[in-house]
Motif scaffolding. Structure first.
Motif, short mmCIF file in Angstrom:
data_model
loop_
_atom_site.label_atom_id
_atom_site.label_comp_id
_atom_site.label_asym_id
_atom_site.label_seq_id
_atom_site.Cartn_x
_atom_site.Cartn_y
_atom_site.Cartn_z
N ALA A 11 -3.02 6.10 -14.00
CA ALA A 11 -2.35 5.11 -15.18
C ALA A 11 -2.59 4.60 -14.97
O ALA A 11 -3.14 3.56 -14.21
CB ALA A 11 -1.03 5.11 -15.25
N LYS A 12 -3.21 4.22 -16.28
CA LYS A 12 -3.51 2.47 -16.43
C LYS A 12 -3.17 1.02 -16.26
O LYS A 12 -3.41 0.53 -15.53
CB LYS A 12 -3.94 2.43 -18.08
N GLN A 13 -1.11 1.21 -16.19
CA GLN A 13 -0.27 0.18 -15.94
C GLN A 13 -0.27 0.36 -14.22
O GLN A 13 -0.05 -0.65 -13.86
CB GLN A 13 0.89 0.64 -16.21
N GLY A 14 -1.22 1.46 -13.95
CA GLY A 14 -1.54 1.10 -12.06
C GLY A 14 -0.33 1.87 -10.81
O GLY A 14 -0.21 1.39 -10.17
N PHE A 15 0.08 2.41 -11.94
CA PHE A 15 0.74 4.11 -11.46
C PHE A 15 0.85 5.19 -11.27
O PHE A 15 -0.17 5.62 -11.35
CB PHE A 15 1.74 4.14 -11.81
N LEU A 16 1.10 5.71 -10.49
CA LEU A 16 0.14 7.29 -9.52
C LEU A 16 1.32 7.78 -10.48
O LEU A 16 2.87 7.71 -9.65
CB LEU A 16 0.32 7.53 -7.93
N ILE A 17 1.29 9.34 -11.67
CA ILE A 17 2.22 9.87 -12.03
C ILE A 17 1.99 11.16 -11.18
O ILE A 17 1.58 11.61 -10.83
CB ILE A 17 1.32 9.79 -13.31
N VAL A 18 3.53 11.32 -10.64
CA VAL A 18 3.47 12.81 -9.98
C VAL A 18 4.36 13.44 -11.14
O VAL A 18 5.61 12.66 -11.73
CB VAL A 18 4.27 12.48 -8.72
N TYR A 52 8.81 13.48 -14.44
CA TYR A 52 7.79 12.88 -13.69
C TYR A 52 8.54 11.51 -12.88
O TYR A 52 8.96 10.93 -13.05
CB TYR A 52 7.38 12.15 -14.98
N VAL A 53 7.62 11.15 -11.58
CA VAL A 53 7.51 9.96 -11.34
C VAL A 53 6.65 8.91 -11.08
O VAL A 53 5.65 9.50 -10.96
CB VAL A 53 8.27 10.23 -10.01
N ALA A 54 6.96 7.84 -11.90
CA ALA A 54 6.52 6.80 -11.17
C ALA A 54 5.75 5.78 -9.28
O ALA A 54 7.01 5.31 -9.65
CB ALA A 54 6.24 5.47 -12.22
N VAL A 55 4.63 6.08 -9.08
CA VAL A 55 4.72 5.43 -7.99
C VAL A 55 3.52 4.63 -7.68
O VAL A 55 3.06 4.48 -8.69
CB VAL A 55 3.68 6.71 -6.50
N LYS A 56 4.56 2.90 -7.50
CA LYS A 56 3.33 2.17 -7.17
C LYS A 56 3.36 2.63 -5.99
O LYS A 56 3.42 1.96 -5.43
CB LYS A 56 4.08 0.81 -7.16
N PRO A 57 1.59 2.41 -5.76
CA PRO A 57 0.95 2.67 -4.84
C PRO A 57 0.38 1.16 -4.08
O PRO A 57 0.39 -0.10 -4.67
CB PRO A 57 -0.57 2.86 -5.55
N PRO A 62 -5.95 4.80 -4.86
CA PRO A 62 -5.37 4.23 -5.53
C PRO A 62 -5.36 6.16 -5.78
O PRO A 62 -5.18 7.21 -5.82
CB PRO A 62 -4.21 4.43 -6.31
N GLU A 63 -7.22 6.30 -6.64
CA GLU A 63 -7.49 7.63 -7.31
C GLU A 63 -7.79 8.39 -6.42
O GLU A 63 -7.96 9.96 -6.77
CB GLU A 63 -8.45 6.91 -7.91
N LYS A 64 -7.51 8.54 -5.38
CA LYS A 64 -8.22 9.32 -4.87
C LYS A 64 -6.15 10.47 -3.95
O LYS A 64 -7.22 11.01 -3.83
CB LYS A 64 -8.55 8.42 -3.19
N TYR A 65 -6.06 9.72 -4.40
CA TYR A 65 -4.33 10.78 -4.48
C TYR A 65 -4.41 12.03 -5.45
O TYR A 65 -3.37 12.56 -5.50
CB TYR A 65 -3.45 9.84 -3.91
N VAL A 66 -5.17 12.13 -6.53
CA VAL A 66 -4.85 12.04 -7.06
C VAL A 66 -5.35 13.70 -7.13
O VAL A 66 -6.24 13.89 -6.73
CB VAL A 66 -6.13 12.31 -8.59
#
Length: 107
Positions: A11-18, A52-57, A62-66
């Protein structure tokens, strides 16, 4: 180690969305398949059955975890709890039974 789910996007806010099928606790440590720390759970939102879960990386890229699967690391949480309770026992603390105040008289 329990599977959290697959990362849908960054996400733009800096979270990984799972996307997951269960609700984890907030501030739980999140790891990848190699047990490398990725971040912590910051928010749970969406439908109850499939949230959905927002994960603060806590990683540099963090983009490589998509598209990758992430997991909740239960080992560290249990170890911290064990140490905390063990420390209280070592200090000799004991439970103090608190009595209830006397009932007030009316009239």
């Amino acid at each position: 180690m329990k599977r959290l789910g697959k990362v849908s996007h960054y996400a733009k806010q800096g979270f990984l969305i799972v996307r997951t099928n269960w609700v984890p606790s907030l501030n739980e440590p999140v790891v990848d398949k190699d047990l490398k720390p990725v971040g912590i759970v910051k928010d749970v939102f969406g439908p109850v059955g499939y949230p959905y879960v927002a994960v603060k990386p806590r990683v540099k890229n963090p983009e490589k975890y998509v598209g990758a699967f992430l997991y909740i690391d239960k080992r560290k949480r249990e170890n911290k709890r064990g140490k905390r309770f063990k420390g209280k026992e070592d200090r000799g603390s004991r439970k103090v039974k608190r009595s209830r105040p006397a009932p007030r008289r009316r009239g």
